[in-house]
Design an enzyme around this catalytic site. Structure first.
Site, PDB file in Angstrom:
ATOM      1  N   GLU A  73       6.387   1.656 -50.133  1.00 41.42           N
ATOM      2  CA  GLU A  73       7.763   1.519 -49.658  1.00 41.42           C
ATOM      3  C   GLU A  73       8.683   0.981 -50.736  1.00 41.42           C
ATOM      4  OE1 GLU A  73       7.850  -0.871 -46.074  1.00 41.42           O
ATOM      5  OE2 GLU A  73       6.464  -2.343 -46.875  1.00 41.42           O
ATOM      6  N   HIS A 106       0.821  -1.207   0.000  1.00 38.87           N
ATOM      7  CA  HIS A 106       0.000   0.000   0.000  1.00 38.87           C
ATOM      8  C   HIS A 106       0.851   1.251   0.000  1.00 38.87           C
ATOM      9  CE1 HIS A 106      -3.587  -2.443   1.031  1.00 38.87           C
ATOM     10  NE2 HIS A 106      -4.037  -1.609   0.125  1.00 38.87           N
ATOM     11  N   ARG A 111      19.517  -1.245 -45.869  1.00 36.83           N
ATOM     12  CA  ARG A 111      19.318  -0.583 -44.570  1.00 36.83           C
ATOM     13  C   ARG A 111      20.022  -1.313 -43.426  1.00 36.83           C
ATOM     14  NH1 ARG A 111      12.785  -1.343 -43.441  1.00 36.83           N
ATOM     15  NH2 ARG A 111      13.232  -1.053 -41.248  1.00 36.83           N
ATOM     16  N   CYS A 150       4.603   6.300 -42.132  1.00 36.17           N
ATOM     17  CA  CYS A 150       4.850   5.547 -40.897  1.00 36.17           C
ATOM     18  C   CYS A 150       6.301   5.135 -40.728  1.00 36.17           C
ATOM     19  CB  CYS A 150       3.930   4.338 -40.798  1.00 36.17           C
ATOM     20  SG  CYS A 150       4.253   3.118 -42.074  1.00 36.17           S
ATOM     21  N   ASN A 195      11.463   3.839 -44.464  1.00 34.71           N
ATOM     22  CA  ASN A 195      12.685   3.068 -44.201  1.00 34.71           C
ATOM     23  C   ASN A 195      13.039   2.218 -45.419  1.00 34.71           C
ATOM     24  OD1 ASN A 195      12.158   4.117 -41.677  1.00 34.71           O
ATOM     25  ND2 ASN A 195      11.283   2.228 -40.881  1.00 34.71           N
ATOM     26  N   ASP A 196      12.036   1.502 -45.913  1.00 33.78           N
ATOM     27  CA  ASP A 196      12.294   0.690 -47.103  1.00 33.78           C
ATOM     28  C   ASP A 196      12.325   1.540 -48.367  1.00 33.78           C
ATOM     29  OD1 ASP A 196      12.785  -1.985 -46.308  1.00 33.78           O
ATOM     30  OD2 ASP A 196      10.706  -2.123 -45.630  1.00 33.78           O
ATOM     31  N   ARG A 208       3.129  -3.328 -36.217  1.00 33.95           N
ATOM     32  CA  ARG A 208       3.958  -4.278 -36.967  1.00 33.95           C
ATOM     33  C   ARG A 208       3.594  -5.696 -36.500  1.00 33.95           C
ATOM     34  NH1 ARG A 208       8.018   0.182 -36.594  1.00 33.95           N
ATOM     35  NH2 ARG A 208       8.944   0.404 -38.642  1.00 33.95           N
TER      36      ARG A 208
HETATM   37  C1  PEP Z   1       9.228   1.204 -43.441  1.00 29.19           C
HETATM   38  O1  PEP Z   1       9.778   0.467 -44.242  1.00 29.19           O
HETATM   39  O2  PEP Z   1       9.391   2.447 -43.418  1.00 29.19           O
HETATM   40  C2  PEP Z   1       8.331   0.650 -42.420  1.00 29.19           C
HETATM   41  C3  PEP Z   1       7.590   1.424 -41.659  1.00 29.19           C
HETATM   42  O3  PEP Z   1       8.337  -0.680 -42.255  1.00 29.19           O
HETATM   43  P1  PEP Z   1       9.499  -1.504 -41.512  1.00 29.19           P
HETATM   44  O4  PEP Z   1      10.463  -0.519 -40.915  1.00 29.19           O
HETATM   45  O5  PEP Z   1       8.829  -2.352 -40.510  1.00 29.19           O
HETATM   46  O6  PEP Z   1      10.092  -2.281 -42.627  1.00 29.19           O
HETATM   47 MG    MG Z   2       9.103  -1.600 -44.478  1.00 29.12          MG
END
Ligand code: PEP
Ligand code: MG
Length: 546
Positions: free
Chosen positions: A431, A188, A465, A502, A454-455, A296
């Site tokens: 992507e 508590h 990457r 994203c 990112n991709d 994800r």
């Molecule tokens: C991306 O590729 O930007 C993405 C959001 O997917 P992940 O990073 O999971 O490949």
């Molecule tokens: Mg991706």
């Protein structure tokens, strides 16, 4: 500098001086009493004084920590009136002709022993409560009840342990933190500290108490449960920074909570958060994100030793949707392969995994895996505001195949009487450069785009990457990437779809203005980037003044 650690109760950094909390010396002696009747009256008087004090503590707790947390003192008042407890004390006074202090102490020991031997953890915890009320009664009997004098400055209270009533009795404005050598983080005391928003580190051990003294400088890192006594300059600097960053975040939260993400000239944008697991929802809510822009889902597969079942997936999606209470939740279908590998998929080694058998390519060639996930998603759809998106799209024909599998799964479910929401939005990730370049066609087939920068960066700049050797060649602000995003935004809007980002670039504050000018409708970032991004948006003016 000396470092200690325990279990942290509240994620706050506290910096200040130590004040060692000493309980009043209440050593109880056994004394022979002839007039047991008046001794019983002494006990009654001490009990009613204790009851009044507990009522005052209850009232204070009610104001400071709310009814649910104040209830413990209601329980204390009831315990004080408990027949067995009172009978035991009066019987000991009567039969042994002893003083009330001694009778209370013996009863407290017996009851505490009985409670701590119980299996039920709730009942076990009552041992501390019975000691707490009994110490109060004894304190009133011997006239030694106070929390000691507190210094004028705010201090870090360090104690062997703290009873709930002691915790609440401190003047909140004079306590920086509580540190106890003993106790559990579910006690508590811990709960009260958490609700009083005072950092507390519990169970630091006896060594700590033996080595500190009043006035020692200390820093409590409530994020890690670490305590630094007599901190060195580097530690002081580091934790001061941490404290400032935390305070800034809290101030931002306070300022932005419930407000729209709108530029100075009235342009609105959604700010959502990215998650990898159900356990991340807490962070999403704590940072006041408007929704989830990327779940994800492959992490459900990565965390398992075998394909997650439809039921396992359904439970996870339902939980996320329900927790977000009607806010948008975009779940990305399985994006396994490349850097995200699991043994049970039996994926063959590849020369170029990033360009290989991954994501939607696996789903379209192993439809049983894809269909299991879709069934779970559609079943969960009625529990919130679901969006489904597909990763690694490069062609219209892929999207057609996806749609036909989705329709097949939906009609199967409907024929089994399963209810499916009719408000599910469907989207694709942009992507690959191919997806951006054919975005005019894709936009006619979906409700939204979500740019995976990112991709998109890796494929546009031909930079793996995963390879740190070539990091110097990765210009995330490269005009080719920005052009592909702009092109996708134009296509989306031309065909009545919306577009979000994203990938990591969505949280890059240097690009927020550019994204707003492109008409990006949503930015989805890691939860800790939500507030800085919202603050940035509110400082931007996107239309030039002429
Ligand atoms: C991306 O590729 O930007 C993405 C959001 O997917 P992940 O990073 O999971 O490949
Ligand atoms: Mg991706």
């Amino acid at each position: 500098m000396k470092k200690y650690s325990g279990k942290s109760v509240c994620s706050v950094v506290a910096i200040g001086k130590i004040s060692v909390f000493k309980k009043q010396g209440m050593s109880v002696k056994r004394v022979h009493i002839d007039d047991t009747e008046s001794e019983k009256k002494r006990f009654e008087a001490a009990k009613s004084a204790s009851s009044e004090q507990l009522q005052a503590i209850y009232d204070k707790a009610l104001k400071e920590v709310g009814e649910a947390n104040a209830q413990i003192f209601d329980i204390h008042m009831m315990m004080l009136d408990d027949d067995d407890y009172n009978d035991s004390i009066n019987n000991i006074i009567e039969t042994q002709s002893v003083n009330a202090e001694y009778a209370v102490a013996v009863t407290a020991d017996n009851f505490a022993e009985m409670f701590s031997n119980m299996d039920d953890s709730y009942m076990k915890a009552r041992a501390a409560d019975v000691r707490d009320i009994s110490n109060r009664v004894i304190g009133n009997l011997i006239g030694a009840l106070s929390n000691g004098s507190m210094s004028e400055d705010k201090v870090i209270i360090c104690a062997f342990d703290l009873a709930p009533s002691e915790t609440v009795s401190f003047d909140k404005d004079k306590v920086l933190a509580f540190v106890t050598a003993h106790g559990s983080s579910n006690s508590h005391t811990a709960i009260l500290a958490r609700n009083m928003n005072i950092p507390a580190v519990i169970g630091v051990g006896d060594e700590f108490l033996a080595e500190i003294k009043d006035g020692d400088e200390a820093i409590i890192d409530g994020f890690t449960g670490e305590i630094f006594v007599d901190p060195d300059a580097e530690t002081h600097e580091r934790l001061l920074e941490k404290q400032k960053a935390d305070e800034h975040k809290k101030a931002l939260l306070q300022e932005l909570k419930g407000k729209e993400n709108v530029t100075l000239d009235g342009h609105k944008i959604n700010v959502f958060a990215n998650i990898g697991s159900v356990t991340d929802i807490g962070k999403v809510l704590a940072n006041d994100a408007g929704g989830i822009g990327l779940f994800r889902s492959e992490f459900l597969y990565l965390e398992n030793d075998d394909y997650p079942t439809e039921e396992q997936q359904f439970a996870a999606y339902k939980k996320v949707l329900e927790s977000m209470a009607g806010k948008k939740v975009i779940i990305r279908t399985l994006d396994i392969g490349a850097d995200k590998k699991v043994d049970y998929f039996d994926l063959k080694p590849e020369e170029n995994p990033a360009l290989g058998y991954r994501a939607i390519r696996i789903c379209l060639t192993r439809p049983e895996i894809f269909k299991t996930q879709l069934r779970a998603l559609y079943r969960a759809s009625v529990f919130g505001n679901l969006g489904i998106m597909f990763p690694m799209i490069t062609s219209v024909s892929e999207l057609k195949k996806i749609h036909s599998i989705c329709e097949e799964v939906k009609s199967e479910l409907r024929s089994q009487g399963v209810e499916i929401s009719n408000k599910i939005e469907t989207g694709v990730m942009i992507e690959t450069p191919a997806a951006a370049l054919i975005s005019g066609k894709l936009a006619q087939m979906v409700d939204f785009f979500s740019v995976g920068t990112n991709d998109l960066t890796q494929y546009t700049l031909a930079c793996d990457r995963q390879n740190p050797e070539i990091e110097q060649f990765v210009d995330t602000h490269h005009e080719a990437i920005l052009k592909l995003i702009e092109m996708s935004a134009e296509s989306a809007h031309k065909h009545g779809a919306w577009i979000g980002i994203c990938g990591e670039l969505g949280g890059d504050l240097e690009l927020t203005e550019a994204f707003l000018r492109m008409g990006i409708d949503e930015l989805s970032v890691s939860p800790n980037k939500v507030l800085p991004l919202r603050e940035k948006i509110r400082s931007i003016k996107i239309k030039s003044s002429d």
